[in-house]
Design an enzyme around this catalytic site. Sequence first.
Site, PDB file in Angstrom:
ATOM      1  N   GLU A 111       0.531  -1.263   0.407  1.00 19.53           N
ATOM      2  CA  GLU A 111       0.474   0.047   0.500  1.00 19.53           C
ATOM      3  C   GLU A 111       0.992   0.612   0.555  1.00 19.53           C
ATOM      4  O   GLU A 111       2.078   1.652   0.040  1.00 19.53           O
ATOM      5  CB  GLU A 111      -0.877  -0.202   1.635  1.00 19.53           C
ATOM      6  CG  GLU A 111      -0.383  -0.092   2.207  1.00 19.53           C
ATOM      7  CD  GLU A 111      -0.838  -0.468   3.323  1.00 19.53           C
ATOM      8  OE1 GLU A 111      -2.137  -0.084   4.683  1.00 19.53           O
ATOM      9  OE2 GLU A 111      -1.916  -2.050   3.183  1.00 19.53           O
ATOM     10  N   LYS A 113       2.299   4.843   1.443  1.00 16.43           N
ATOM     11  CA  LYS A 113       3.191   5.399   1.846  1.00 16.43           C
ATOM     12  C   LYS A 113       2.210   7.068   2.106  1.00 16.43           C
ATOM     13  O   LYS A 113       3.396   7.289   1.621  1.00 16.43           O
ATOM     14  CB  LYS A 113       4.335   4.596   2.813  1.00 16.43           C
ATOM     15  CG  LYS A 113       4.695   5.308   4.001  1.00 16.43           C
ATOM     16  CD  LYS A 113       5.781   5.350   4.468  1.00 16.43           C
ATOM     17  CE  LYS A 113       6.471   5.684   6.669  1.00 16.43           C
ATOM     18  NZ  LYS A 113       6.555   7.377   6.485  1.00 16.43           N
ATOM     19  N   ASP A 115       2.331  11.249   3.856  1.00 11.47           N
ATOM     20  CA  ASP A 115       3.036  11.288   3.801  1.00 11.47           C
ATOM     21  C   ASP A 115       2.666  12.647   4.669  1.00 11.47           C
ATOM     22  O   ASP A 115       2.204  13.674   4.192  1.00 11.47           O
ATOM     23  CB  ASP A 115       3.604  12.532   3.495  1.00 11.47           C
ATOM     24  CG  ASP A 115       5.715  12.689   4.078  1.00 11.47           C
ATOM     25  OD1 ASP A 115       5.516  12.258   4.809  1.00 11.47           O
ATOM     26  OD2 ASP A 115       5.818  13.291   3.397  1.00 11.47           O
ATOM     27  N   TYR A 223      -5.316   3.194   7.122  1.00  9.25           N
ATOM     28  CA  TYR A 223      -4.410   1.694   6.714  1.00  9.25           C
ATOM     29  C   TYR A 223      -4.553   0.598   8.184  1.00  9.25           C
ATOM     30  O   TYR A 223      -4.169  -0.467   7.815  1.00  9.25           O
ATOM     31  CB  TYR A 223      -2.927   2.349   5.929  1.00  9.25           C
ATOM     32  CG  TYR A 223      -2.524   3.249   7.305  1.00  9.25           C
ATOM     33  CD1 TYR A 223      -2.074   2.620   8.678  1.00  9.25           C
ATOM     34  CD2 TYR A 223      -1.983   5.098   7.191  1.00  9.25           C
ATOM     35  CE1 TYR A 223      -1.101   3.353   9.552  1.00  9.25           C
ATOM     36  CE2 TYR A 223      -1.551   5.206   8.303  1.00  9.25           C
ATOM     37  CZ  TYR A 223      -0.785   4.915   8.980  1.00  9.25           C
ATOM     38  OH  TYR A 223      -0.599   5.282  10.332  1.00  9.25           O
ATOM     39  N   LYS A 310      11.274   3.555   0.919  1.00  9.20           N
ATOM     40  CA  LYS A 310      10.763   4.695   1.004  1.00  9.20           C
ATOM     41  C   LYS A 310      10.950   5.357  -0.605  1.00  9.20           C
ATOM     42  O   LYS A 310      12.452   4.839  -0.774  1.00  9.20           O
ATOM     43  CB  LYS A 310      11.685   5.829   1.507  1.00  9.20           C
ATOM     44  CG  LYS A 310      11.705   5.485   3.335  1.00  9.20           C
ATOM     45  CD  LYS A 310      10.581   6.363   3.472  1.00  9.20           C
ATOM     46  CE  LYS A 310      10.754   8.287   4.572  1.00  9.20           C
ATOM     47  NZ  LYS A 310      10.763   8.817   5.435  1.00  9.20           N
ATOM     48  N   CYS A 404      21.258  47.524  -3.897  1.00  4.44           N
ATOM     49  CA  CYS A 404      19.778  46.503  -4.522  1.00  4.44           C
ATOM     50  C   CYS A 404      19.997  46.688  -6.408  1.00  4.44           C
ATOM     51  O   CYS A 404      20.619  47.680  -6.840  1.00  4.44           O
ATOM     52  CB  CYS A 404      19.196  47.757  -3.878  1.00  4.44           C
ATOM     53  SG  CYS A 404      17.815  47.900  -4.231  1.00  4.44           S
ATOM     54  N   CYS A 407      17.000  49.586  -6.749  1.00  5.32           N
ATOM     55  CA  CYS A 407      17.589  51.205  -7.028  1.00  5.32           C
ATOM     56  C   CYS A 407      18.624  51.609  -6.718  1.00  5.32           C
ATOM     57  O   CYS A 407      18.836  52.531  -6.506  1.00  5.32           O
ATOM     58  CB  CYS A 407      16.634  51.342  -5.783  1.00  5.32           C
ATOM     59  SG  CYS A 407      17.383  51.225  -4.732  1.00  5.32           S
ATOM     60  N   CYS A 422      17.530  46.031   1.119  1.00  7.87           N
ATOM     61  CA  CYS A 422      17.450  47.188   0.676  1.00  7.87           C
ATOM     62  C   CYS A 422      17.044  48.382   1.931  1.00  7.87           C
ATOM     63  O   CYS A 422      15.831  48.677   1.897  1.00  7.87           O
ATOM     64  CB  CYS A 422      17.333  47.584  -0.620  1.00  7.87           C
ATOM     65  SG  CYS A 422      16.805  49.140  -1.348  1.00  7.87           S
ATOM     66  N   CYS A 428      11.936  52.609  -3.131  1.00  8.99           N
ATOM     67  CA  CYS A 428      12.504  51.463  -3.931  1.00  8.99           C
ATOM     68  C   CYS A 428      11.213  50.630  -4.391  1.00  8.99           C
ATOM     69  O   CYS A 428      10.578  50.285  -4.130  1.00  8.99           O
ATOM     70  CB  CYS A 428      14.153  50.399  -3.162  1.00  8.99           C
ATOM     71  SG  CYS A 428      13.962  49.062  -3.528  1.00  8.99           S
TER      72      CYS A 428
HETATM   73  S1  IVH Z   1       1.214   1.023   9.020  1.00 12.70           S
HETATM   74  C1  IVH Z   1       3.208  -0.679  13.548  1.00 12.70           C
HETATM   75  N1  IVH Z   1       0.561   1.515   6.942  1.00 12.70           N
HETATM   76  O1  IVH Z   1       4.033   5.606   7.956  1.00 12.70           O
HETATM   77  C2  IVH Z   1       3.074   0.926  12.154  1.00 12.70           C
HETATM   78  N2  IVH Z   1       1.591   3.523   8.265  1.00 12.70           N
HETATM   79  O2  IVH Z   1       6.453   4.741  10.434  1.00 12.70           O
HETATM   80  C3  IVH Z   1       1.761   0.673  11.735  1.00 12.70           C
HETATM   81  N3  IVH Z   1       1.959   5.720   7.532  1.00 12.70           N
HETATM   82  O3  IVH Z   1       3.471   7.510  11.493  1.00 12.70           O
HETATM   83  C4  IVH Z   1       1.786   2.279  10.526  1.00 12.70           C
HETATM   84  N4  IVH Z   1       0.721   5.392   5.493  1.00 12.70           N
HETATM   85  O4  IVH Z   1       1.671   7.180  10.223  1.00 12.70           O
HETATM   86  C5  IVH Z   1       1.287   1.677   8.157  1.00 12.70           C
HETATM   87  N5  IVH Z   1      -0.136   2.627   4.496  1.00 12.70           N
HETATM   88  C6  IVH Z   1       0.231   3.082   5.892  1.00 12.70           C
HETATM   89  C7  IVH Z   1       0.816   4.125   5.855  1.00 12.70           C
HETATM   90  C8  IVH Z   1       1.606   4.430   7.409  1.00 12.70           C
HETATM   91  C9  IVH Z   1       1.626   6.311   6.473  1.00 12.70           C
HETATM   92  C10 IVH Z   1       2.886   6.276   8.047  1.00 12.70           C
HETATM   93  C11 IVH Z   1       2.808   6.199   9.180  1.00 12.70           C
HETATM   94  C12 IVH Z   1       3.469   5.887  10.476  1.00 12.70           C
HETATM   95  C13 IVH Z   1       4.646   5.888   9.825  1.00 12.70           C
HETATM   96  C14 IVH Z   1       5.383   4.552  10.008  1.00 12.70           C
END
Ligand code: IVH
Length: 665
Positions: A111, A113, A115, A223, A310, A404, A407, A422, A428
């Site tokens: 899935e 991740k 942010d 999630y 990542k 500047c 001016c 400036c 200016c």
């Molecule tokens: S599972 C036991 N699934 O990523 C950990 N985390 O270090 C369970 N995050 O701050 C986390 N998308 O908030 C999981 N699909 C996803 C995620 C996710 C983002 C974040 C989570 C956590 C960090 C993991």
Amino acid sequence: MEEKERILQLRKLLHLYNYQYYVLNQPSVSDRDFDGLMHELQDLEAQHPELFDKNSPSQRVGSDLTTGFTQVVHKYPMLSLANTYNEQDVAGWYESVRKDLAGEPFEVCCELKYDGLSISLTYVDGQLVRGVTRGDGVQGDDVTANVRTIRAIPLVLPGTGYPKEFEIRGEILMPWQVFERLNAEREAAEEPLFANPRNAASGTLKSLDPQLVANRQLDAYLYSLLGEDLPTEKHYENLQEAHKWGFKISEGMRKASTLQEIYDFINRWDEARHQLPVATDGIVLKVNSLRQQRALGFTAKSPRWAIAYKFKAERVCTRLDEVTYQVGRTGAVTPVANMQPVQLAGTTVKRATLNNEDFIRSFDLHLGDYVYVEKGGEIIPKIVGVDVSRRTPDLQPIHFITHCPECGASLVRYEGEAAYYCPNDAGCPPQIKGRIEHFIARKAMNIDSIGPETVDDYFRRGLIRNIADLYTIDVQQINGDGSREKSARKIVNSIRASVEVPFERVLFALGIRFVGETSAKLLARHFKTLDALMVASIADLMEVEGVGEVIAESVIRYFHNEENLQIIERLRSYGLQMSLNADQLQGSTDKLAGKSIVISGVFERHSRDEYKAMIELNGGKNVGSISSKTSFILAGANMGPSKLQKAEKLGIALVDEETFLRMLE
Ligand code: IVH
């Protein structure tokens, strides 16, 4: 139909429409119809306070504010994931899982991740009861009031078949679009920008003002499902169920049975993620079977059954051709790198900020250098390094300009500041135009009939040299060649109409350095008139809660400038508001003079902001935390236990809202 029944019916309908719109992205009614039903519900609820329900769709913007958030211990600790950065490490994890499961077949759920910041939601009988941030993983902040404003989070589950009680975890995000708009607004108001949507979402969710949270239009993806009687023993399948109950779940979830399928997922989303409305920074891989998850267990910090991959911050190398310098409204000079155009994360990059002289020095930048440019979590491309091996002997180091570019004035660098300025603020052009643009901005005088191009045009034609000049331009001057009488009339009218803008916004519009929207409000409420503010000393200014030395000194400096004083006198003569209006002044007393008051808990008669305003209007000071100097605590319901304890220890009185209101009578 009985009114009670209609209320229940409307709540159900509106929850459903909300779910269709925010979770499924498939609205089934028009905004107009939605609003109509919402108004009907609000009217009926107002007539039937006995039917109040905090999970009613009308309560998306609650007023149950507290001065701080209560800490809640997580039922299951909120751990983080171990990170990997390449396919090799993913393979290493996959092999260790295979080994730990002693060769038993297993599936991996792939899935995105997201942010943002993690949230844990608790539902009982299909109703949202609590939303808690991750905090330190063991306990977090109870941010339920703010979570309620997020439309993608159901208050009441529209589906069926959910367990009596469960927890669902996910990520709260600020969509790119909202983030960009917010930063544009902050830029116009000269407020510091958020570096990325994560910081913006986090700052928003921790705000004590649910109204602000509602305006920021946060989104949420869930999630992870936790609880005693979950529908199945599989993570992926449980989330599909959760989706049917009404939650928005991770997009594009896939089950993989081989390492190759995992790589395919990673590679697909490495590209495709740029089309998503929210920020993602990787992929999460989870062993799908909950039984196998239990068998694999946890290390001290993270589960063995899951790992994050990542995405690489995208990086390119290109040539630095020229450094140009931008002068802002405050006179700050920012160096900008102009580079050979290059493709990076879906956009063409040719400019990047060089921040200041120290930044240029830290890389020993030479003109013609090949520089590395990255676009990571921050949306603005950054120069992160130089390929020194490609530097030829003829290249010259970059020296910061001394004058500047607009001016010609000699630049100055104030002690403790990284930027050059400036000092010619009165002469200016970008500084003059910048101040006028700030003055007309929406949150300032809101003169929306003109924008930066018009300001530029009037400035070049010599019609305006400062903000006061706006009020003397007439239709004929604008019209010039005679073809734009209608729009000229509109412009003049809207400028004239701005004399009604309240004092606090006029104060913000003046563009006093460091006086943002909030400090302008605080100063206006405290001093009540511009005349009082103009004669205030540093000490007087610092009396105002939220006003520190930097702001105080800047205010003093502003009112010491003869030119500023002349502009103010002209604005006054044109009729701009130079004091709080009668409504704001009404009830102004010094009944609370010298009192430091902490507001805590949930109130019924007025909102927290209203109490804050009342305290200030009556000469008191609203302070954030309890100390021995606190005069009393204006205490509502549900005051946090730590606050109560502290008040008791210091012997500080608690005053309830009824008593407080009587004090002001
Ligand atoms: S599972 C036991 N699934 O990523 C950990 N985390 O270090 C369970 N995050 O701050 C986390 N998308 O908030 C999981 N699909 C996803 C995620 C996710 C983002 C974040 C989570 C956590 C960090 C993991």
